[in-house]
Design an enzyme around this catalytic site. Structure first.
Site, PDB file in Angstrom:
ATOM      1  CE  LYS A  66      -0.563  -0.596   4.971  1.00 36.66           C
ATOM      2  NZ  LYS A  66      -1.215  -1.683   5.954  1.00 36.66           N
ATOM      3  NE  ARG A 101      -7.430  -0.677   9.819  1.00 39.46           N
ATOM      4  CZ  ARG A 101      -6.198  -0.945   9.593  1.00 39.46           C
ATOM      5  NH1 ARG A 101      -5.287   0.310   9.583  1.00 39.46           N
ATOM      6  NH2 ARG A 101      -5.639  -2.050   9.028  1.00 39.46           N
ATOM      7  CG  HIS A 137      -4.572  -5.197  11.270  1.00 42.02           C
ATOM      8  ND1 HIS A 137      -3.517  -5.513  10.887  1.00 42.02           N
ATOM      9  CD2 HIS A 137      -4.522  -3.798  11.329  1.00 42.02           C
ATOM     10  CE1 HIS A 137      -2.526  -4.742  10.559  1.00 42.02           C
ATOM     11  NE2 HIS A 137      -3.023  -3.532  10.921  1.00 42.02           N
ATOM     12  NE  ARG A 193      -2.855  -8.751   7.116  1.00 38.85           N
ATOM     13  CZ  ARG A 193      -3.607  -9.430   8.024  1.00 38.85           C
ATOM     14  NH1 ARG A 193      -4.197 -10.332   8.125  1.00 38.85           N
ATOM     15  NH2 ARG A 193      -3.984  -8.310   9.111  1.00 38.85           N
ATOM     16  CE1 TYR A 229      12.231  31.999   3.513  1.00 43.72           C
ATOM     17  CE2 TYR A 229      12.289  29.698   3.472  1.00 43.72           C
ATOM     18  CZ  TYR A 229      12.099  30.957   2.900  1.00 43.72           C
ATOM     19  OH  TYR A 229      11.838  31.005   1.543  1.00 43.72           O
ATOM     20  CB  CYS A 267      13.762  26.001   2.467  1.00 43.09           C
ATOM     21  SG  CYS A 267      15.179  27.158   3.306  1.00 43.09           S
ATOM     22  CG  MET A 268       8.523  23.680  -0.727  1.00 44.19           C
ATOM     23  SD  MET A 268       7.617  24.803  -1.981  1.00 44.19           S
ATOM     24  CE  MET A 268       6.743  25.494  -0.764  1.00 44.19           C
ATOM     25  CG  ASP A 269      11.612  23.733  -3.486  1.00 45.35           C
ATOM     26  OD1 ASP A 269      11.061  22.796  -3.409  1.00 45.35           O
ATOM     27  OD2 ASP A 269      11.295  24.645  -3.369  1.00 45.35           O
TER      28      ASP A 269
HETATM   29  C1  PLP Z   1      -0.861  -2.120   6.692  1.00 46.80           C
HETATM   30  C2  PLP Z   1      -1.184  -3.555   6.980  1.00 46.80           C
HETATM   31  C3  PLP Z   1      -0.185  -4.562   7.516  1.00 46.80           C
HETATM   32  C4  PLP Z   1       1.181  -4.351   7.552  1.00 46.80           C
HETATM   33  O1  PLP Z   1       1.386  -3.734   8.857  1.00 46.80           O
HETATM   34  P1  PLP Z   1       2.928  -3.560   9.310  1.00 46.80           P
HETATM   35  O2  PLP Z   1       2.857  -2.780  10.693  1.00 46.80           O
HETATM   36  O3  PLP Z   1       3.631  -2.633   8.397  1.00 46.80           O
HETATM   37  O4  PLP Z   1       3.731  -4.854   9.489  1.00 46.80           O
HETATM   38  C5  PLP Z   1      -0.836  -5.770   7.649  1.00 46.80           C
HETATM   39  N1  PLP Z   1      -2.278  -6.086   7.600  1.00 46.80           N
HETATM   40  C6  PLP Z   1      -3.064  -5.118   7.555  1.00 46.80           C
HETATM   41  C7  PLP Z   1      -4.510  -5.404   7.440  1.00 46.80           C
HETATM   42  C8  PLP Z   1      -2.544  -3.813   7.169  1.00 46.80           C
HETATM   43  O5  PLP Z   1      -3.355  -2.741   6.958  1.00 46.80           O
END
Ligand code: PLP
Length: 371
Positions: free
Chosen positions: A33, A131, A160, A219, A264, A311-313
Protein backbone atom coordinates in the site's frame (compact mmCIF):
# COMPACT_ATOMS: atom_id res chain seq x y z
CA UNK A 1 18.62 13.31 -12.97
CA UNK A 2 18.42 15.55 -9.93
CA UNK A 3 20.85 15.13 -7.05
CA UNK A 4 18.18 14.22 -4.52
CA UNK A 5 17.24 10.60 -5.05
CA UNK A 6 16.29 7.53 -3.07
CA UNK A 7 18.27 4.35 -3.57
CA UNK A 8 16.07 1.33 -2.95
CA UNK A 9 18.11 -1.73 -2.05
CA UNK A 10 16.34 -4.71 -3.57
CA UNK A 11 19.03 -7.06 -2.26
CA UNK A 12 17.98 -6.01 1.25
CA UNK A 13 14.36 -6.77 0.40
CA UNK A 14 15.32 -10.28 -0.68
CA UNK A 15 17.29 -10.79 2.53
CA UNK A 16 14.43 -9.48 4.67
CA UNK A 17 11.95 -11.78 2.93
CA UNK A 18 14.27 -14.74 3.46
CA UNK A 19 14.54 -13.90 7.18
CA UNK A 20 10.75 -13.78 7.56
CA UNK A 21 10.23 -16.99 5.60
CA UNK A 22 12.91 -18.75 7.59
CA UNK A 23 11.57 -17.54 10.91
CA UNK A 24 7.88 -18.30 10.27
CA UNK A 25 7.88 -21.06 7.67
CA UNK A 26 4.61 -19.55 6.40
CA UNK A 27 3.37 -18.04 3.17
CA UNK A 28 4.12 -14.33 3.03
CA UNK A 29 1.73 -11.58 1.98
CA UNK A 30 3.60 -8.33 1.33
CA UNK A 31 1.65 -5.10 1.93
CA UNK A 32 2.43 -2.74 -0.98
CA UNK A 33 0.00 0.00 0.00
CA UNK A 34 0.95 3.65 -0.47
CA UNK A 35 3.28 2.73 -3.33
CA UNK A 36 5.01 0.17 -1.13
CA UNK A 37 5.40 2.53 1.82
CA UNK A 38 6.99 5.01 -0.58
CA UNK A 39 9.47 2.59 -2.15
CA UNK A 40 7.68 1.90 -5.47
CA UNK A 41 5.07 -0.86 -5.60
CA UNK A 42 5.70 -2.40 -9.01
CA UNK A 43 9.47 -2.83 -8.66
CA UNK A 44 9.09 -4.26 -5.19
CA UNK A 45 6.26 -6.57 -6.23
CA UNK A 46 8.46 -8.14 -8.91
CA UNK A 47 11.38 -8.64 -6.54
CA UNK A 48 9.16 -9.91 -3.73
CA UNK A 49 7.41 -12.48 -5.91
CA UNK A 50 10.74 -13.72 -7.26
CA UNK A 51 11.88 -14.06 -3.64
CA UNK A 52 8.95 -16.32 -2.78
CA UNK A 53 6.24 -13.92 -1.59
CA UNK A 54 2.83 -15.43 -2.43
CA UNK A 55 0.34 -12.60 -1.89
CA UNK A 56 0.44 -8.83 -2.36
CA UNK A 57 -1.80 -6.39 -0.50
CA UNK A 58 -2.90 -2.87 -1.40
CA UNK A 59 -5.11 -0.18 0.10
CA UNK A 60 -6.91 1.16 -2.98
CA UNK A 61 -8.40 -0.29 -6.14
CA UNK A 62 -6.12 2.00 -8.14
CA UNK A 63 -3.05 0.51 -6.48
CA UNK A 64 -4.23 -3.00 -7.35
CA UNK A 65 -5.09 -2.06 -10.93
CA UNK A 66 -1.61 -0.52 -11.35
CA UNK A 67 0.00 -3.80 -10.30
CA UNK A 68 -2.12 -5.66 -12.86
CA UNK A 69 -1.21 -3.13 -15.56
CA UNK A 70 2.40 -3.72 -14.63
CA UNK A 71 1.96 -7.41 -15.41
CA UNK A 72 1.64 -8.78 -11.88
CA UNK A 73 -0.41 -11.97 -11.85
CA UNK A 74 -0.08 -13.00 -8.18
CA UNK A 75 -3.06 -12.68 -5.82
CA UNK A 76 -3.65 -9.03 -4.85
CA UNK A 77 -5.65 -8.44 -1.67
CA UNK A 78 -7.50 -5.16 -1.10
CA UNK A 79 -7.18 -4.25 2.58
CA UNK A 80 -9.52 -1.24 2.71
CA UNK A 81 -13.16 -0.91 1.71
CA UNK A 82 -13.84 0.84 -1.63
CA UNK A 83 -16.94 2.75 -2.72
CA UNK A 84 -19.64 0.67 -4.44
CA UNK A 85 -18.78 2.30 -7.77
CA UNK A 86 -15.21 0.96 -7.52
CA UNK A 87 -16.29 -2.68 -7.32
CA UNK A 88 -16.43 -3.13 -11.09
CA UNK A 89 -12.78 -2.14 -11.48
CA UNK A 90 -11.82 -4.22 -8.46
CA UNK A 91 -13.37 -7.31 -10.03
CA UNK A 92 -12.00 -6.50 -13.48
CA UNK A 93 -8.53 -6.31 -11.93
CA UNK A 94 -9.11 -9.72 -10.38
CA UNK A 95 -8.46 -8.51 -6.86
CA UNK A 96 -9.33 -10.39 -3.69
CA UNK A 97 -10.94 -8.42 -0.87
CA UNK A 98 -11.18 -8.21 2.89
CA UNK A 99 -14.88 -8.01 3.76
CA UNK A 100 -16.76 -8.35 7.00
CA UNK A 101 -20.26 -7.02 6.52
CA UNK A 102 -23.36 -8.17 4.69
CA UNK A 103 -23.89 -4.99 2.67
CA UNK A 104 -20.41 -5.05 1.11
CA UNK A 105 -20.58 -8.81 0.58
CA UNK A 106 -23.93 -8.36 -1.16
CA UNK A 107 -22.49 -5.65 -3.45
CA UNK A 108 -19.58 -7.94 -4.33
CA UNK A 109 -22.02 -10.76 -5.02
CA UNK A 110 -24.04 -8.61 -7.43
CA UNK A 111 -20.94 -7.67 -9.39
CA UNK A 112 -19.81 -11.30 -9.53
CA UNK A 113 -23.27 -12.41 -10.68
CA UNK A 114 -23.25 -9.71 -13.38
CA UNK A 115 -19.86 -10.73 -14.79
CA UNK A 116 -20.14 -14.45 -14.11
CA UNK A 117 -16.74 -14.40 -12.39
CA UNK A 118 -16.35 -15.45 -8.75
CA UNK A 119 -14.94 -12.93 -6.31
CA UNK A 120 -12.58 -14.27 -3.66
CA UNK A 121 -13.27 -12.89 -0.19
CA UNK A 122 -11.16 -13.00 2.96
CA UNK A 123 -13.54 -12.65 5.89
CA UNK A 124 -12.26 -9.85 8.10
CA UNK A 125 -12.98 -10.30 11.80
CA UNK A 126 -12.54 -7.33 14.14
CA UNK A 127 -11.00 -8.77 17.29
CA UNK A 128 -9.91 -5.46 18.76
CA UNK A 129 -8.42 -3.21 16.09
CA UNK A 130 -11.71 -1.31 15.87
CA UNK A 131 -11.33 -0.51 12.17
CA UNK A 132 -13.18 -2.85 9.77
CA UNK A 133 -14.57 -6.35 10.12
CA UNK A 134 -17.38 -8.33 11.73
CA UNK A 135 -17.67 -9.37 15.35
CA UNK A 136 -16.24 -12.82 16.14
CA UNK A 137 -19.81 -13.98 16.87
CA UNK A 138 -20.91 -13.06 13.34
CA UNK A 139 -17.95 -14.78 11.66
CA UNK A 140 -19.53 -18.24 11.16
CA UNK A 141 -22.72 -16.65 9.81
CA UNK A 142 -20.90 -14.51 7.23
CA UNK A 143 -18.46 -17.31 6.37
CA UNK A 144 -21.41 -19.59 5.57
CA UNK A 145 -23.08 -16.81 3.63
CA UNK A 146 -19.96 -16.41 1.43
CA UNK A 147 -19.27 -20.13 1.10
CA UNK A 148 -22.86 -20.88 0.04
CA UNK A 149 -22.86 -18.30 -2.74
CA UNK A 150 -22.02 -19.61 -6.20
CA UNK A 151 -20.67 -16.15 -7.06
CA UNK A 152 -18.29 -15.83 -4.14
CA UNK A 153 -15.54 -17.87 -2.59
CA UNK A 154 -14.23 -17.80 0.96
CA UNK A 155 -10.51 -17.57 0.15
CA UNK A 156 -9.39 -16.66 3.63
CA UNK A 157 -10.15 -15.52 7.15
CA UNK A 158 -8.22 -12.66 8.73
CA UNK A 159 -7.89 -10.25 11.58
CA UNK A 160 -5.56 -7.35 12.38
CA UNK A 161 -3.68 -6.73 15.62
CA UNK A 162 -3.61 -3.36 17.35
CA UNK A 163 -0.61 -3.56 19.72
CA UNK A 164 1.45 -6.56 18.59
CA UNK A 165 4.60 -4.45 18.32
CA UNK A 166 4.62 -3.86 22.09
CA UNK A 167 5.71 -6.26 24.79
CA UNK A 168 4.29 -4.19 27.67
CA UNK A 169 2.22 -6.48 29.92
CA UNK A 170 -1.14 -4.88 29.12
CA UNK A 171 -0.42 -4.91 25.37
CA UNK A 172 0.61 -8.56 25.54
CA UNK A 173 -2.63 -9.39 27.33
CA UNK A 174 -4.63 -7.51 24.69
CA UNK A 175 -2.87 -9.22 21.77
CA UNK A 176 -3.38 -12.63 23.37
CA UNK A 177 -7.09 -11.85 23.80
CA UNK A 178 -7.30 -10.83 20.12
CA UNK A 179 -5.61 -14.07 19.07
CA UNK A 180 -7.88 -16.18 21.28
CA UNK A 181 -11.00 -14.51 19.89
CA UNK A 182 -9.71 -15.00 16.35
CA UNK A 183 -8.85 -18.67 16.85
CA UNK A 184 -12.26 -19.29 18.43
CA UNK A 185 -13.97 -17.61 15.47
CA UNK A 186 -11.98 -19.73 13.00
CA UNK A 187 -13.00 -22.84 14.94
CA UNK A 188 -16.60 -21.62 14.81
CA UNK A 189 -16.36 -21.32 11.02
CA UNK A 190 -15.02 -24.87 10.77
CA UNK A 191 -17.72 -26.12 13.15
CA UNK A 192 -20.30 -24.61 10.78
CA UNK A 193 -18.86 -26.90 8.11
CA UNK A 194 -17.10 -24.13 6.21
CA UNK A 195 -13.46 -24.11 5.11
CA UNK A 196 -12.00 -20.79 6.39
CA UNK A 197 -9.40 -20.74 3.59
CA UNK A 198 -6.06 -19.09 4.29
CA UNK A 199 -6.02 -17.96 7.91
CA UNK A 200 -3.90 -14.87 8.52
CA UNK A 201 -3.32 -12.23 11.20
CA UNK A 202 0.34 -11.38 11.66
CA UNK A 203 1.63 -7.89 10.93
CA UNK A 204 5.25 -6.92 11.70
CA UNK A 205 4.80 -6.99 15.47
CA UNK A 206 3.21 -10.42 15.42
CA UNK A 207 5.78 -11.89 13.04
CA UNK A 208 8.42 -10.63 15.44
CA UNK A 209 6.89 -11.49 18.81
CA UNK A 210 3.87 -13.84 18.50
CA UNK A 211 4.43 -17.21 16.82
CA UNK A 212 0.84 -18.08 17.78
CA UNK A 213 -0.33 -15.45 15.31
CA UNK A 214 1.31 -16.90 12.21
CA UNK A 215 -1.49 -19.34 11.16
CA UNK A 216 -1.24 -20.03 7.36
CA UNK A 217 0.14 -16.71 6.13
CA UNK A 218 1.87 -13.63 7.58
CA UNK A 219 1.49 -10.00 6.44
CA UNK A 220 4.49 -8.03 7.69
CA UNK A 221 4.92 -4.63 6.08
CA UNK A 222 7.44 -2.37 7.73
CA UNK A 223 9.57 -5.37 8.70
CA UNK A 224 10.11 -6.24 5.02
CA UNK A 225 11.02 -2.60 4.37
CA UNK A 226 13.76 -3.05 6.94
CA UNK A 227 12.54 -1.68 10.28
CA UNK A 228 12.14 -4.12 13.15
CA UNK A 229 10.29 -3.51 16.41
CA UNK A 230 12.42 -3.79 19.53
CA UNK A 231 12.07 -6.21 22.45
CA UNK A 232 12.22 -5.25 26.17
CA UNK A 233 15.98 -5.07 26.03
CA UNK A 234 15.78 -2.57 23.16
CA UNK A 235 17.15 -5.14 20.74
CA UNK A 236 15.72 -5.43 17.22
CA UNK A 237 14.49 -9.02 17.14
CA UNK A 238 15.20 -9.64 13.44
CA UNK A 239 18.26 -8.35 11.64
CA UNK A 240 16.39 -6.79 8.72
CA UNK A 241 18.06 -4.10 6.62
CA UNK A 242 16.38 -0.83 5.60
CA UNK A 243 15.63 -0.62 1.88
CA UNK A 244 15.63 3.13 1.51
CA UNK A 245 18.75 5.31 1.34
CA UNK A 246 18.05 8.98 0.69
CA UNK A 247 20.90 10.98 -0.81
CA UNK A 248 21.57 14.45 -2.19
CA UNK A 249 24.56 16.55 -3.24
CA UNK A 250 26.24 19.74 -2.14
CA UNK A 251 25.17 22.16 -4.88
CA UNK A 252 26.61 25.29 -3.27
CA UNK A 253 29.35 25.85 -0.71
CA UNK A 254 30.39 29.04 1.05
CA UNK A 255 32.43 30.15 4.04
CA UNK A 256 30.57 32.25 6.59
CA UNK A 257 31.84 34.40 9.44
CA UNK A 258 31.10 33.93 13.15
CA UNK A 259 27.68 35.38 13.97
CA UNK A 260 26.17 34.78 10.52
CA UNK A 261 22.65 33.31 10.56
CA UNK A 262 21.29 30.68 8.19
CA UNK A 263 17.81 30.25 6.71
CA UNK A 264 14.30 31.53 7.53
CA UNK A 265 13.64 32.79 11.01
CA UNK A 266 17.41 33.02 11.70
CA UNK A 267 17.19 30.06 14.10
CA UNK A 268 20.87 29.14 13.73
CA UNK A 269 23.89 31.37 14.14
CA UNK A 270 27.53 30.40 13.47
CA UNK A 271 29.48 30.24 16.75
CA UNK A 272 32.72 30.33 14.76
CA UNK A 273 33.64 30.86 11.16
CA UNK A 274 32.56 27.75 9.23
CA UNK A 275 31.61 26.41 5.81
CA UNK A 276 27.98 25.94 4.86
CA UNK A 277 26.79 23.56 2.17
CA UNK A 278 23.39 23.86 0.48
CA UNK A 279 21.43 20.75 -0.52
CA UNK A 280 18.60 20.65 -3.09
CA UNK A 281 16.20 18.84 -0.77
CA UNK A 282 13.48 20.27 1.44
CA UNK A 283 10.21 19.53 3.14
CA UNK A 284 8.43 19.34 -0.23
CA UNK A 285 10.56 16.27 -0.92
CA UNK A 286 9.39 14.79 2.36
CA UNK A 287 12.34 15.79 4.53
CA UNK A 288 10.48 16.69 7.74
CA UNK A 289 10.77 20.39 8.53
CA UNK A 290 11.18 19.54 12.21
CA UNK A 291 14.70 18.23 11.48
CA UNK A 292 16.29 21.66 11.16
CA UNK A 293 19.03 22.13 13.81
CA UNK A 294 18.39 18.48 14.83
CA UNK A 295 19.30 15.89 12.20
CA UNK A 296 22.81 14.94 11.19
CA UNK A 297 23.53 13.74 7.68
CA UNK A 298 26.53 11.74 6.51
CA UNK A 299 28.92 14.00 4.61
CA UNK A 300 32.52 13.01 3.96
CA UNK A 301 32.29 10.11 6.41
CA UNK A 302 31.20 12.35 9.29
CA UNK A 303 27.72 13.10 10.67
CA UNK A 304 27.07 16.83 10.23
CA UNK A 305 24.17 18.96 11.43
CA UNK A 306 21.45 20.38 9.18
CA UNK A 307 21.44 24.00 10.30
CA UNK A 308 18.63 26.54 10.29
CA UNK A 309 15.11 25.86 9.12
CA UNK A 310 14.56 23.35 6.34
CA UNK A 311 13.06 25.19 3.34
CA UNK A 312 10.59 23.82 0.78
CA UNK A 313 13.25 22.71 -1.70
CA UNK A 314 16.60 23.30 -0.02
CA UNK A 315 18.38 22.99 3.28
CA UNK A 316 21.82 23.76 4.68
CA UNK A 317 24.48 21.70 6.41
CA UNK A 318 27.37 22.88 8.58
CA UNK A 319 30.46 21.31 7.02
CA UNK A 320 32.93 22.72 9.56
CA UNK A 321 36.18 24.37 8.60
CA UNK A 322 38.20 21.57 7.05
CA UNK A 323 35.94 18.76 5.83
CA UNK A 324 37.64 18.61 2.44
CA UNK A 325 34.17 18.34 0.91
CA UNK A 326 33.70 19.95 -2.47
CA UNK A 327 30.83 21.22 -4.49
CA UNK A 328 28.84 18.35 -6.14
CA UNK A 329 29.96 15.81 -3.53
CA UNK A 330 27.22 13.38 -2.52
CA UNK A 331 25.84 13.22 1.01
CA UNK A 332 23.46 10.76 2.67
CA UNK A 333 20.35 12.08 4.42
CA UNK A 334 19.25 8.75 5.93
CA UNK A 335 19.88 5.04 5.40
CA UNK A 336 23.04 3.63 3.83
CA UNK A 337 25.90 4.65 6.12
CA UNK A 338 23.76 7.29 7.87
CA UNK A 339 21.19 6.64 10.61
CA UNK A 340 18.05 5.09 9.04
CA UNK A 341 14.50 6.36 8.73
CA UNK A 342 13.44 4.56 11.92
CA UNK A 343 15.92 6.58 13.95
CA UNK A 344 14.78 9.78 12.25
CA UNK A 345 11.20 8.81 13.09
CA UNK A 346 11.84 8.27 16.80
CA UNK A 347 13.56 11.63 16.97
CA UNK A 348 10.38 13.23 15.58
CA UNK A 349 7.96 11.17 17.70
CA UNK A 350 6.61 9.32 14.68
CA UNK A 351 7.09 5.95 12.95
CA UNK A 352 9.31 4.98 9.99
CA UNK A 353 6.21 4.38 7.84
CA UNK A 354 5.48 8.10 7.84
CA UNK A 355 9.04 9.03 6.87
CA UNK A 356 9.33 6.69 3.87
CA UNK A 357 5.73 7.23 2.68
CA UNK A 358 6.28 10.99 2.65
CA UNK A 359 9.32 10.97 0.39
CA UNK A 360 7.72 12.78 -2.51
CA UNK A 361 7.21 11.51 -6.03
CA UNK A 362 9.62 14.12 -7.35
CA UNK A 363 12.44 12.19 -5.67
CA UNK A 364 13.49 9.56 -8.22
CA UNK A 365 13.76 6.00 -6.91
CA UNK A 366 16.85 4.17 -8.10
CA UNK A 367 16.68 0.40 -7.68
CA UNK A 368 19.88 -1.32 -6.67
CA UNK A 369 20.45 -5.05 -6.51
CA UNK A 370 23.89 -6.13 -5.37
CA UNK A 371 23.26 -9.86 -5.61
C1 PLP B 1 -0.59 -2.26 6.78
C2 PLP B 1 -1.14 -3.57 7.17
C3 PLP B 1 -0.29 -4.63 7.49
C4 PLP B 1 1.20 -4.46 7.65
O1 PLP B 1 1.47 -3.72 8.82
P1 PLP B 1 2.96 -3.51 9.34
O2 PLP B 1 2.80 -2.82 10.63
O3 PLP B 1 3.63 -2.65 8.32
O4 PLP B 1 3.57 -4.84 9.46
C5 PLP B 1 -0.86 -5.87 7.72
N1 PLP B 1 -2.20 -6.05 7.65
C6 PLP B 1 -3.05 -5.05 7.36
C7 PLP B 1 -4.52 -5.31 7.33
C8 PLP B 1 -2.56 -3.77 7.13
O5 PLP B 1 -3.39 -2.77 6.86
Amino acid sequence: MRATRAFIHLDHLKENIALVREKTGKAVCMPLKADAYGHGALELAKTALAAGVKYLAVATVGEGAALRQGGIEAPVLLLSIPLPEEITELAASDMEVLAGDEEYIEALEQEAARTGKRIRIHLKIDTGMGRIGCTPAMAPVLASRIAESKNLMLAGTATHLAVSDSLAAKDRAFTNRQLEAFSAAVEGIKAAGVDPGLVHAANTGAVTFYSGAWFDMVRPGILLYGYAPRDETGCAALAVKPLMELVSSLVFIKPIAKGTTVSYGRTWKAKTGTIIGTLPIGYADGLPRGLGNTWRILAGGVLRLLVGRICMDQCMVDLGQDSGLRRWDRVTIFGGGAPHAGIMASLLGTIPYEITCNINKRVPRIYIDKN
